[in-house]
Design a protein around this motif. Structure first.
Motif, short mmCIF file in Angstrom:
data_model
loop_
_atom_site.label_atom_id
_atom_site.label_comp_id
_atom_site.label_asym_id
_atom_site.label_seq_id
_atom_site.Cartn_x
_atom_site.Cartn_y
_atom_site.Cartn_z
N ASN A 118 51.18 -5.60 71.74
CA ASN A 118 50.67 -4.78 72.83
C ASN A 118 49.16 -4.94 72.99
O ASN A 118 48.65 -5.04 74.11
N LYS A 149 48.59 -8.21 74.65
CA LYS A 149 48.90 -8.11 76.08
C LYS A 149 47.78 -7.41 76.85
O LYS A 149 47.35 -7.87 77.92
N ALA A 166 52.81 -11.46 75.27
CA ALA A 166 53.44 -10.49 74.37
C ALA A 166 54.65 -11.08 73.67
O ALA A 166 54.86 -10.87 72.47
#
Length: 443
Positions: free
Chosen positions: A131, A134, A372
């Motif tokens: 995360n 990303k 991701a």
């Protein structure tokens, strides 16, 4: 321009935050700090848990391994989930789940309880690094991602550095159960605060037009529909994927030994007291945090001298892996605390550099649309294999009364990382080749 329009423009400009992308980066750093304080909490509480509950070093190692296996397996779906539900929701859910898991450790009384709670911790913590990768891909142009990855990934090292002194003080003052509970409450507060703060660049009202243009200029030209149609399983058909999985495994093996056993090693092999362990154990992690941050600067210098972003990172990964292997093999030979701290700190600093640049290099290997998912696959490989390190280290200690064999084995494994990074990630995965592989499989 009318006075009212000018006043409105000034009000809008006043609401803008200069370099907002770095404010976002601070949130990712905070998540990493708390994430690794939670992971390190068992190693801090271990002496008291062993004395109070009759656990063994193998049991402590098993908690680390169960966490890592759960964490590894969850890496496979989390990349898809992050892309599906969005990084803001996933951050909130992940931090909330792992904070509840950490608080539940305060209620445990048997090994079965603790293993169950560590499984829940592994589920909650699994989205954190993909995360963060990303979010940094959304907020930073490609030229800045190596440095951004070094900063957010350093949270794992700062958290591990802060954990020994802070958690030791909490544990000695209020007990090990209160220590776990306090970590859970801190996580819930962080999750709620991030939910209120974070928006994607496209929706961030405090993002200036100038900074937004800077971010867009460094993104992939398009995250195309072709990229979205490529099944993530096809990524396993490329040697670059296996190079990153295997290379990351070598660093996680070593990291798991430190995160699970460093306080116990200092107490058993070097005579450090429980009260004194907090400050001493923090030193290698401070060096690790600096290694993660400044490793990005090294790759930036190499890139400015004409190397491609991928080539500059690969050189750093290879050299750091070899040097780590040498240092770990020296650990059994050092007899003084000061010299041991120098060797351990340098080794952990290099491992931190490897981990940060491994995350940074993922966006050099695949298009942004895969950030991701590819990061999750790399993390899966690293933690699935690295999960064996804590339980094997505990078993070796229970059998021999020494950590020396485990450090020598870790040194050999670290040196193997140079082969994986150096030979298997020489060029990016071509998007066209990935699409062709998908079409051939469908035919």
């Amino acid at each position: 321009m009318s006075l009212d329009a000018e006043d409105a423009r000034r009000a809008r400009d006043h609401r803008k935050v200069r370099n907002l992308r770095y404010v976002v980066l601070i949130w990712l750093l905070l998540a990493g700090v708390l994430n690794y304080m939670d992971r390190a909490s068992v190693s801090i509480a271990a002496p008291h848990m062993i004395d109070e509950l009759g656990l063994t070093q193998t049991d402590i190692g098993l908690m680390g391994s169960v966490f890592s296996w759960t964490y590894a397996i969850c890496q496979l779906p989390v990349g898809y989930l992050i892309d599906k539900v969005g990084p803001r929701r996933m951050y909130f859910l992940a931090v909330g789940i792992w904070s509840i898991a950490s608080a539940l450790m305060a209620a445990g009384h048997t090994l079965g309880h603790f293993l169950l709670f560590r499984v829940l911790l592994g589920i909650g913590e699994s989205p954190n690094s993909p995360n963060s990768s990303k979010i940094s891909t959304h907020w930073f142009p490609r030229s800045e991602r190596g440095q951004a990855a070094g900063i957010w990934d350093s949270g794992s090292k700062w958290g591990s550095a802060i954990a020994p002194p802070v958690l030791t003080v909490l544990m000695l003052a209020f007990g090990w159960r209160a220590m776990f509970l306090a970590m859970g409450v801190a996580g819930i507060v962080l999750a709620a605060a991030f939910w209120a703060f974070y928006r994607a660049p496209e929706d961030a009202k405090r993002l200036s037009d100038e900074e937004y243009r800077h971010i867009l200029a460094g993104r992939d030209a398009a995250e195309s529909a072709d990229a979205e149609r490529i099944p993530w399983l096809k990524l396993f058909t490329f040697r670059q994927t296996w190079g990153m999985m295997l290379g990351f495994f070598t660093s996680i093996w070593i990291w798991n030994i430190f995160i699970t056993f460093l306080p116990l090693f200092l107490q058993h092999s070097l005579g450090v007291s429980i009260a004194g362990t907090g400050g001493v154990a923090a030193i290698p992690y401070v060096v690790a945090a600096l290694g993660a941050i400044f490793g990005g600067r090294i790759t930036l210098v190499l890139a400015r001298r004409g190397r491609s972003p991928l080539a500059s990172k690969r050189v750093v990964l290879v050299i750091a892996s070899i040097a780590t292997g040498v240092l770990l093999c020296l650990v059994p030979l050092v007899q003084t605390l000061a010299l041991a701290l120098v060797v351990l700190s340098l080794a952990l600093g290099l491992i931190a550099l490897v981990q940060a640049q491994a995350w940074a290099v993922t966006s050099d290997i695949v298009p942004d649309a895969y950030a991701a998912r590819f990061g999750g696959i790399m993390n899966f490989g690293g933690y699935f294999g690295g999960a064996l390190a804590p339980v094997i280290t505990g078993m070796v200690f229970d059998a021999t009364g020494s950590y020396s064999p485990s450090f020598v084995l870790a040194g050999v494994i670290a040196a193997c990382g140079a082969l994986f990074f150096g030979l298997l990630i020489r060029r990016p995965i071509p998007q066209r080749a990935a699409a062709e592989a998908s079409e051939a499989a469908a035919a």
